[in-house]
Scaffold this motif. Structure first.
Motif, short mmCIF file in Angstrom:
data_model
loop_
_atom_site.label_atom_id
_atom_site.label_comp_id
_atom_site.label_asym_id
_atom_site.label_seq_id
_atom_site.Cartn_x
_atom_site.Cartn_y
_atom_site.Cartn_z
N SER A 132 -0.55 22.43 -9.67
CA SER A 132 -1.66 22.65 -8.60
C SER A 132 -1.01 22.89 -7.22
CB SER A 132 -2.14 21.50 -8.52
OG SER A 132 -1.20 20.22 -7.82
N GLU A 133 -1.80 23.50 -6.37
CA GLU A 133 -1.35 24.09 -5.24
C GLU A 133 -0.59 22.95 -4.40
OE1 GLU A 133 -4.09 25.76 -2.73
OE2 GLU A 133 -4.50 27.59 -4.01
N ARG A 134 -0.96 21.66 -4.61
CA ARG A 134 -0.13 20.53 -3.80
C ARG A 134 1.23 20.87 -4.20
NH1 ARG A 134 -2.57 14.68 -3.22
NH2 ARG A 134 -0.67 13.51 -2.47
N LEU A 135 1.57 20.83 -5.28
CA LEU A 135 2.90 20.92 -5.80
C LEU A 135 3.89 22.10 -5.38
CD1 LEU A 135 4.41 19.12 -7.79
CD2 LEU A 135 1.99 19.12 -8.03
N GLU A 136 2.95 23.24 -4.62
CA GLU A 136 3.39 24.24 -3.89
C GLU A 136 3.43 24.08 -2.39
OE1 GLU A 136 2.41 27.71 -6.85
OE2 GLU A 136 1.04 27.39 -5.37
N ASP A 137 2.98 22.86 -2.11
CA ASP A 137 3.06 22.51 -0.51
C ASP A 137 4.22 22.24 -0.17
OD1 ASP A 137 2.74 21.57 1.99
OD2 ASP A 137 1.59 19.66 1.53
N PRO A 138 4.99 23.19 1.00
CA PRO A 138 6.45 22.72 1.24
C PRO A 138 6.73 21.64 1.93
CG PRO A 138 5.29 24.42 2.63
CD PRO A 138 4.44 24.44 1.38
N THR A 139 5.51 21.08 2.43
CA THR A 139 5.82 19.40 3.15
C THR A 139 5.56 18.35 2.27
OG1 THR A 139 3.53 19.43 3.78
CG2 THR A 139 4.72 20.64 5.24
N LEU A 140 5.31 18.67 1.15
CA LEU A 140 5.15 17.53 0.10
C LEU A 140 6.17 16.58 0.26
CD1 LEU A 140 3.36 16.39 -2.40
CD2 LEU A 140 4.86 17.94 -3.72
N GLU A 141 5.70 15.32 0.46
CA GLU A 141 6.81 14.32 0.53
C GLU A 141 7.50 14.11 -0.99
OE1 GLU A 141 4.82 10.53 1.63
OE2 GLU A 141 4.03 10.23 -0.32
N GLY A 142 8.81 13.64 -0.79
CA GLY A 142 9.77 13.35 -1.52
C GLY A 142 9.70 11.67 -1.63
N VAL A 143 9.46 11.16 -3.04
CA VAL A 143 9.32 9.86 -3.23
C VAL A 143 10.32 9.23 -3.95
CG1 VAL A 143 7.56 8.01 -4.03
CG2 VAL A 143 6.73 10.05 -3.15
N LEU A 144 10.78 7.92 -3.38
CA LEU A 144 11.84 7.47 -4.24
C LEU A 144 11.31 6.22 -5.19
CD1 LEU A 144 14.82 7.05 -1.72
CD2 LEU A 144 14.44 8.69 -3.49
N LEU A 145 10.46 5.52 -4.28
CA LEU A 145 9.62 4.33 -5.02
C LEU A 145 8.39 4.12 -4.35
CD1 LEU A 145 11.71 1.01 -5.48
CD2 LEU A 145 9.24 1.39 -6.08
N SER B 17 0.87 -1.21 -0.07
CA SER B 17 0.06 -0.07 -0.04
C SER B 17 0.84 1.18 0.01
CB SER B 17 -0.87 -0.06 1.01
OG SER B 17 -0.29 0.48 2.51
N HIS B 18 0.43 2.44 -0.08
CA HIS B 18 1.02 3.62 -0.22
C HIS B 18 1.77 3.79 1.25
CE1 HIS B 18 0.69 5.33 -4.03
NE2 HIS B 18 -0.53 5.07 -3.91
N ALA B 19 1.14 3.18 2.23
CA ALA B 19 1.91 3.46 3.62
C ALA B 19 3.20 2.90 3.66
CB ALA B 19 0.90 2.56 4.62
N ASP B 20 3.73 1.73 2.58
CA ASP B 20 5.06 1.32 2.48
C ASP B 20 6.07 1.90 1.67
OD1 ASP B 20 4.07 -1.03 3.87
OD2 ASP B 20 3.66 -1.95 2.03
N ASN B 21 5.56 3.19 1.11
CA ASN B 21 6.28 4.15 0.09
C ASN B 21 7.70 4.37 0.66
OD1 ASN B 21 4.33 3.80 -1.53
ND2 ASN B 21 3.57 5.99 -1.63
N ALA B 22 8.58 4.52 -0.19
CA ALA B 22 10.02 4.99 0.30
C ALA B 22 9.91 6.28 0.06
CB ALA B 22 10.92 4.22 -0.46
#
Lengths: 461, 1053
Positions: free
Chosen positions: A308-321, A227-232
């Motif tokens: 979108s504003e979501r891309l402008e969210d400073p806390t947006l998570e960074g995803v490796l996989l 699930s997305h909970a597992d995301n790196a």
């Protein structure tokens, strides 16, 4: 004056010894920053994958990697700021570990370091092709030889298998918040390692079916993301300087350099994609999405759809996989006959999980998947998976670009101004020609020329 | 014997009265001095002998007879005239005995036409001295003697003031020196107050400076300040001057006045027009609106009948609010921002002395306004110098100079919004009226830009460029430096041939620099402060001897030890994420938690032991040898001691022949080595500390230090010939030299694949060879009139012989525009690399693409320029008639290439005059080619025939801008001929001065940087650079040059 002269030549503001975890943390952040960044001086994968294009200054959208030394930034950051710190952390753990660490914990930490190293090396190979590997990260060898990209991959797979075997879910990893991806949970790292193995497996799809099949099977059996909970993924912070780097470039800079590219906007419009209002702003009017012509001049933030504003969210998570990518990989492995899974089911789950991740609903996903041009089509699986994975990987430019290189779907037009096709690799940084010239020349000829259109080893058609 | 009064007048060879001549009755201590008119009066007896003596003049004796009046003419003493010069360690030596080149500049040459940075006033006056002034207010001057010897280290000479080595540190940021923005805070030697300078001696070669050791490897500028005279009266000197600075038009952009904002016809609903369209005034009809986001001038042709909405239609206080205005070129372009800067320089000094003591006290106020509004530098200098002879054997001296420098509004430099010239030169809309921008700022107090981010959506913040007045008045910087330097020295003469000197000298300063960006500016608002303190102590002990072994043979020399203790600490802190309260500049006014400041602490201890011996035979043959051992804390303990020798010789061959026309002749030769140490903290590896994320972060440092470093060495030889003719009316000095710097200490660039990007090593060799010549001649010399010419010329050729390992290239800097400055094996140090023209095999070219008329660009970076001048020369003429003196200095440079980022961008944005106007057909060059427009580039087709294809100039994608021109097109020959300096002085006749109770009154009119007679680079001064240091040959947002002219009054009483 007989004072001991050497005593004064000591840097009293910097340490000569540090524990491994501060280096591991720094490498993790450096890696995620680089994979996420949309800065025109260091990370332009959102342009390369044609999600965005530029407004007034369009060099990078036109695949000019040299003017701003973007290839050099990718090279330097990954080698010096990520791999070297990981290497140093592993060295400290092996030679001089903190006495409070148990042996099992040390082994887990070493395995986590190994997984991140494999990840970083494969990004470097996928970016450049042949690179210094066996002789790299050695100060005493200023002219490291370049290794064959396929050979590096083979070694990476072995190393990854070793790390997977070494990870012990019953013991701790890096503690005290130093592990920004999984907070020291070795079980999660195991899933990440297997998911990475699945990604590498599918890289082999066009060059070694047997290997690809075996790796995919092993990885899925061992347990990949569920699930997305597992995301790196690494969570950024709300305030500078620890924000998502995208925020820095889009918001903090006060500039207006990017708009959505027509390539993706058109594709999503054609499919009535429910993620459009999650990906893009409705700055041209409600429900109006119009991308700027990719690579052209004259695109402005007032005449084109923006992010979108979501891309402008400073806390947006960074995803490796992430989970969506894993589901697409399983679908692809199934479609290729590597694993006995239901390709359609995994394809549907991939698309659905992406829509939900971006804020949509199951119902939206069902409607979307019901459309003939979206619904899984066994005869046409390359196009379906290719297009949908590309759409889903929005904000994951590097992986989108790599998947595109392998599947060659969707069709990405040449950049409007330069007329250049999408690069198949980055050319080596200009500094390599002067700093390691003989090896650079040998590698350039070994790969068939240091050109943007020279494919890496797994990109065979 | 009868006592009688003898009186008379003492004059010099030109009939000028000589005040202060000692008139002594031989064999007694009785004496008088001549007064201001050269008159004396003394009680004497017949048979006495009067001795008339005066420094620099031949001493004469006259017997007293029965005559009451003895008028005396003192001739200049040819031998003494050049006799004594100050050499290394402050040792006075007979110049004739020196086997190396030194050159002296008198105090008057640096304190008549004064510069804020006194180094600039040496320009053109000393052969071998390559000075590049900064155009910015209070900026650093680059000074190179005999070429760049160090690949990556310091190449600036050592400055020594009255025996005190003083710091000439340049602590500009690397962003500043590489053109990425920041302020040029100058080089520390600029604190020297020109009013206090008595003389400047330049020690050029290693032999001259060997006794100073490692830090003098690049030569020494020895400054001797004025000393009190042994005179019971108080000598008072008051000097007061005012100087006006005005921008030299030749060094600024000439704007095209035919086209306004835009990159081409890309706007409007169909993206094919020069203007955007929307309903601005609410009348229901779409209006023509300037494309505000476009910082370029390839837009619509000006047409006064065309009404468009411009930037001033969008702020309510504007006289043109919601009104369209005619589409015309700006009446007041960017040049209107300049003002006339006024500089005041006032000084007062008191001096005097007794038989045992001398003193001098001075105060100077230097208050300079820049040519940009809200810019000012103020420097207060207080100095004290005193000597006292406690006994015949023991004497002591003390000097102290305190300076306080206050700067405000230094100009931003490089490619940054803080530098208003960046947009003015590279990214301007030629329709923007800068007087209107000024009004907009002063009326509203807001950052009303011409460069709105998205006016249609109501976003009026600047997308790239701030209102220049906002920038100047809100985002100014300030700085303060407090500095104290001086020494205490004791001398003891054991015998007449043996003495000892002990000296403690100190130089210490504190810097505070504050930089601001207010809320509302482009970019994140911020406050940044930089604190630094530097202290250097030197302890010297010298044993001097000077002994005549026989009548013909003299031996002199010294033994010495020196210890240097230097500390430097600095800290840079900045708000994070912006300011909370606008206009409040404190670290606590930070939006987010502060990122920790960067701290640096460096200590350097060195010990030196040295000896020198000089033999003189018959005052004709001289031989000098020196040896020095240095220990440095910055080298690894096992390898921190190194030895280096020098030997020099001179033959005064004029002593060997007797002829009338040759007044003096000397041959000299020397060989010297100088060792050098590493900068502190290059031996031991440490981890760097990136800003913490959620937990602490450390990283392997990107530069690898090296525990195996050793000293580097420069080896050099020099030969010279010095001759004087016709009673010294004509003379020349020739020198030839070569130096090789080996085992260079440097952080070489290594491939990041090693995990590092730099590594400290000993490697590489740079060779410098050169010839220096100076000449003086007085074509006319009569009693009343003299015309004197001083000329000098020099050339230096450098070659990088080797680098680290097999590397053929060392990048000194990678700069914007895709160029780099490099040291490449087989090339001079400092080649500019970039993209080039393509040439045919027979060398013809550049090749033009016949399809589009553009250059065929060779995209492989290659050498396209050389930062080193081919040669430099200075010619000064002095014409004096009685009390009036006029002099002017022509300063010439041949070669020395510059890449201009200003034309690189400015030609692509259509800002400059050459991007518009008519082509060779008489048609507007911006018209479509189909209508006879376009530009015909000089070059050849690939088949070798002359190019006949015109290329479009209608938009930014033209052939001469950064998009399609090679870097070579924007690389210019930096040659120039300048009228550097002119002064006209008049000294009041003594009689008149005396009536005012003054001894001397001099009025001067002075001018500096008056006229660039010739140059090649368009729109800027070829000398305009970024900072002192090794990164030269680039202009980025170049600052125009200020012409300076003013008046000075000098009173002595």
């Amino acid at each position: 004056c007989s004072d001991d002269l050497s005593d004064v030549n000591v840097d009293t503001k910097s340490p000569t010894e540090v524990p491994a975890d501060v280096l591991f943390s720094n490498a993790t952040k450096g890696l995620v920053d680089q994979m996420v960044s949309t800065n025109v001086n260091r990370g332009i994968f959102k342009l390369v994958a044609q999600y965005w294009t530029e407004t007034t200054y369009t060099d990078e959208a036109n695949y000019n990697l040299v003017e701003r030394n973007i290839n050099g930034a990718q090279w330097t950051i990954l080698y010096r700021d990520v791999l070297k710190d990981l290497d140093e952390a592993a060295m400290i753990l092996s030679e001089n570990p903190d006495a409070s660490l148990s042996e099992a914990q040390i082994q887990n930490q070493l395995a986590m370091i190994e997984v991140l190293q494999v990840f970083t090396w494969h990004v470097l190979v996928d970016t450049f092709g042949d690179i210094p590997y066996t002789e790299a990260l050695d100060l005493e060898n200023g002219t490291p030889v370049y290794d064959d990209d396929a050979a590096i991959y083979a070694d990476l797979v072995n190393r990854l298998d070793g790390a997977i075997a070494q990870l012990d879910a019953g013991s701790a990893g890096f503690t005290g918040g130093a592990d920004y991806l999984y907070n020291g949970d070795a079980g999660q790292w195991s899933k990440f390692a297997n998911s990475l193995k699945l990604r590498l497996a599918l890289r082999y799809a066009n060059v070694d079916d047997a290997k690809a099949s075996q790796m995919a099977t092993e990885a899925i059996e061992a347990g990949v993301f569920e699930s997305h909970a597992d995301n790196a993924a690494m969570q950024y912070e709300a305030s500078a300087p620890n924000t998502n780097p995208i925020w820095t470039d889009l918001v903090q800079s006060g500039r207006a350099d990017f708009v959505a590219a027509n390539t993706i906007v058109d594709a999503m419009n054609e499919r009535d994609d429910p993620r459009r209002d999650d990906y893009f702003a409705e700055n041209l009017g409600e429900g109006v999405y119009e991308g700027g012509t990719y690579g052209a001049t004259g695109n402005t933030q007032s005449n084109s759809t923006i992010y979108s504003e979501r891309l402008e969210d400073p806390t947006l998570e960074g995803v490796l996989l992430d989970y969506t990518e894993v589901e697409f990989l399983i679908a692809e492995a199934a479609a290729r006959g590597y694993v006995s899974e239901d390709a359609e089911a995994h394809y549907n789950e991939a698309v659905t999980s992406s829509i939900i991740y971006w804020g949509g609903t199951e119902a939206e996903a069902d409607t979307y998947l019901a459309q003939p041009e979206v619904a899984y089509d066994e005869a046409n699986w390359v196009e379906r998976i290719g297009v949908q994975k590309w759409i889903a990987l929005y904000n994951r430019g590097f992986e989108a670009w790599s998947t595109w290189r392998k599947l060659d779907v969707p069709e990405l037009p040449n950049a409007a101004q330069s007329g250049l096709p999408v690069p198949l690799r980055f050319t080596y940084p200009a500094s390599e020609a002067t700093l390691n010239s003989d090896n650079w020349a040998a590698a350039s000829s070994a790969i068939g020329g240091d050109e943007q259109q020279t494919p890496v080893f797994w990109d065979v058609n | 014997q009868e006592s009688m009064t003898v009186s008379g007048t003492v004059t010099d060879g030109n009939g000028m009265p000589l005040p202060g001549v000692n008139v002594l009755i031989k064999g007694t201590t009785r004496g008088e001095q001549t007064d201001f008119d050269g008159n004396y009066s003394i009680q004497a007896e017949q048979g006495d002998v009067l001795v008339f003596s005066y420094l620099g003049m031949q001493t004469v004796e006259y017997p007293v007879t029965n005559v009451n009046t003895i008028d005396v003419v003192l001739e200049q003493d040819a031998a003494q005239l050049e006799e004594v010069v100050v050499t290394a360690l402050g040792i006075s030596r007979e110049k004739r005995s020196l086997g190396y080149a030194t050159e002296e500049v008198s105090g008057a040459e640096v304190n008549t036409a004064k510069e804020g940075n006194f180094i600039n006033s040496l320009s053109g006056k000393v052969s071998g001295l390559d000075i590049k002034k900064s155009s910015t207010l209070g900026g650093s001057s680059n000074i190179i003697i005999r070429g760049y010897t160090s690949l990556t280290g310091n190449n600036q000479p050592l400055f020594v003031v009255d025996g005190v080595p003083i710091s000439n540190q340049n602590t500009n940021t690397s962003d500043q020196t590489s053109g990425r923005g920041g302020y040029d805070y100058g080089n520390a030697a600029m604190d020297i107050n020109p009013d206090d300078v008595a003389s400047v001696n330049v020690l050029k070669g290693a032999a001259a400076s060997a006794l100073y050791g490692s830090r003098a490897a690049n030569g020494v500028i020895l400054i001797t300040t004025k000393t009190g005279r042994k005179n019971e009266d108080i000598g008072v000197t008051i000097s007061s001057g005012i100087t006006f600075s005005q921008m030299d038009d030749d060094t600024f952009v000439e704007y095209q006045k035919e086209y306004g904002a835009g990159y081409g016809p890309f706007y409007g609903p169909n993206e094919d027009a020069y203007f955007n369209e929307w309903d601005v005034d609410g009348d229901g009809n779409d209006d023509l609106v300037v494309p505000f986001t476009e910082d370029a001038s390839f837009g619509g042709r000006f047409d006064p009948s065309l009404m468009v909405f411009q930037w001033d239609a969008f702020y309510p206080e504007s006289p043109n609010y919601l009104q369209a205005t005619p589409w015309t070129a700006a009446e007041n372009g960017p040049e209107s921002v300049f003002r006339t800067g006024v500089t005041y320089n006032h000084s007062i000094s008191l001096d005097g002395g007794t038989d045992q003591s001398t003193y001098r006290l001075g105060y100077t106020l230097f208050d300079q306004e820049g040519i940009l509004p809200n810019s000012n530098i103020k420097r207060n200098t207080v100095d004290v110098k005193a000597t006292h002879d406690f006994t015949d054997k023991l004497s002591a001296g003390v000097t102290a100079t305190y300076t306080n420098t206050d700067g405000k509004g230094r100009y931003g430099t490089g490619y940054s919004g803080t530098n208003i010239f960046q947009s003015m030169r590279q990214w301007n809309q030629n329709n923007v009226d800068f007087e209107a921008q000024k009004d907009a700022y002063f009326t509203t107090g807001r950052n009303i830009t011409w460069n709105y981010a998205n006016a249609e959506a109501g976003n009026f913040s600047p997308i790239y460029t701030d209102n220049p007045y906002w920038q100047l008045y809100e985002n100014y910087q300030t700085d303060v430096r407090d500095r104290l330097y001086g020494n205490f020295n004791l001398n003891y003469e054991f015998t007449d041939w043996f003495s000892a000197t002990g000296r403690v000298s100190m130089d210490t300063y504190n810097d505070l620099r504050e930089e601001r960006r207010n809320v509302g500016s482009n970019g994140v608002s911020a406050y940044q402060r930089y604190d630094a303190s530097y202290t250097e102590l030197n302890y010297d002990l010298l044993l001097n001897f000077d002994y005549d072994l026989s009548e013909d043979l003299n031996l002199s020399g010294l033994l010495g030890a020196t210890a240097r203790r230097q500390t430097f600490r600095e800290m840079r802190a900045s708000t994070t994420g912006g300011l909370v309260i606008p206009g409040l500049y404190s670290l606590s006014n930070s939006q987010n938690l502060l990122v920790p400041p960067t701290e640096n602490f460096e200590e350097l201890h060195t010990n030196g032991y040295f000896a020198s011996a000089s033999f003189g035979y018959r005052n004709t043959f001289f031989l000098d040898a020196t040896a020095r051992v240095d220990e440095s804390s910055s080298l690894p303990e096992s390898d921190n001691t190194y030895f280096y020798p020098s030997v020099s010789t001179s033959i005064v061959f004029s002593e060997l022949f007797n002829n009338d026309w040759m007044s003096f002749g000397k041959l000299r030769a020397n060989y010297a080595e100088v060792g050098n140490y590493a900068p502190p903290l290059s031996v031991q590896n440490v981890y760097s500390n990136p800003t913490n994320f959620r937990t602490p972060l450390y990283s392997v440092n990107s530069t690898a230090n090296n525990p195996d470093l050793k000293n580097e060495t420069t080896k050099s030889w020099e030969v010279g010939l010095e001759m004087e003719f016709f009673n010294r009316r004509l003379g020349f000095d020739l020198a030839a030299y070569q130096s090789n710097s080996i085992d260079q200490l440097m952080p070489v660039t290594v491939t990041a694949a090693t995990g590092y990007t730099r590594r400290w090593v000993n490697a590489g060799e740079v060779e410098n060879k050169g010839i220096e010549a100076s000449l003086h001649v007085s074509p006319v010399r009569t009693d009343d009139f003299e015309w004197r010419i001083n000329a000098n010329w020099f050339t230096n050729e450098s070659e990088v012989l080797s680098l680290y390992g097999d590397n053929q290239n060392l990048q000194i800097a990678s700069l914007q525009g895709g160029i780099s400055v490099n040291a490449t094996v087989g090339q001079p140090y400092g080649t500019i690399w970039g993209t080039n023209y393509t040439y045919l095999e027979d060398g013809s070219g550049p090749v033009i693409n016949p399809d589009n008329g553009r250059f065929v660009v060779d995209g492989t970076p290659q050498p396209i320029g050389d930062i080193n001048p081919d040669w430099k020369a200075g010619i000064s003429n002095t014409l004096s008639y009685k009390a009036v003196s006029f002099s002017f200095l022509i300063d010439i440079q041949k070669g020395g290439d510059i890449f201009s980022l200003d034309t690189w961008y400015g030609y692509a944005t259509g800002v400059t005059a050459n991007t518009a106007g008519l082509n060779e057909l008489g048609n507007p060059v911006r018209d479509p080619i189909s209508e006879g427009g376009g530009l015909l580039l000089e070059g050849v087709n690939p088949d070798g025939s002359a190019n006949t294809t015109r290329t479009q100039m209608g938009n930014y994608a033209n052939a001469i801008g950064y998009g399609y021109a090679p870097n070579a097109y924007h690389t210019y020959d930096g040659s120039f001929v300048k009228l550097r300096e002119a002064t006209l002085s008049y000294s009041l006749p003594t009689t008149l001065a005396e009536r005012l109770s003054l001894t001397n009154v001099t009025l001067s009119a002075v001018g500096r940087n008056l006229w660039i007679i010739d140059k090649n680079i368009p729109y800027s001064d070829p000398e305009a650079g970024l900072s002192s240091g090794n990164i030269q040959g680039i202009q980025s947002g170049a600052i125009p040059t200020a012409r300076e002219y003013g008046f000075n009054v000098r009173l002595q009483f």
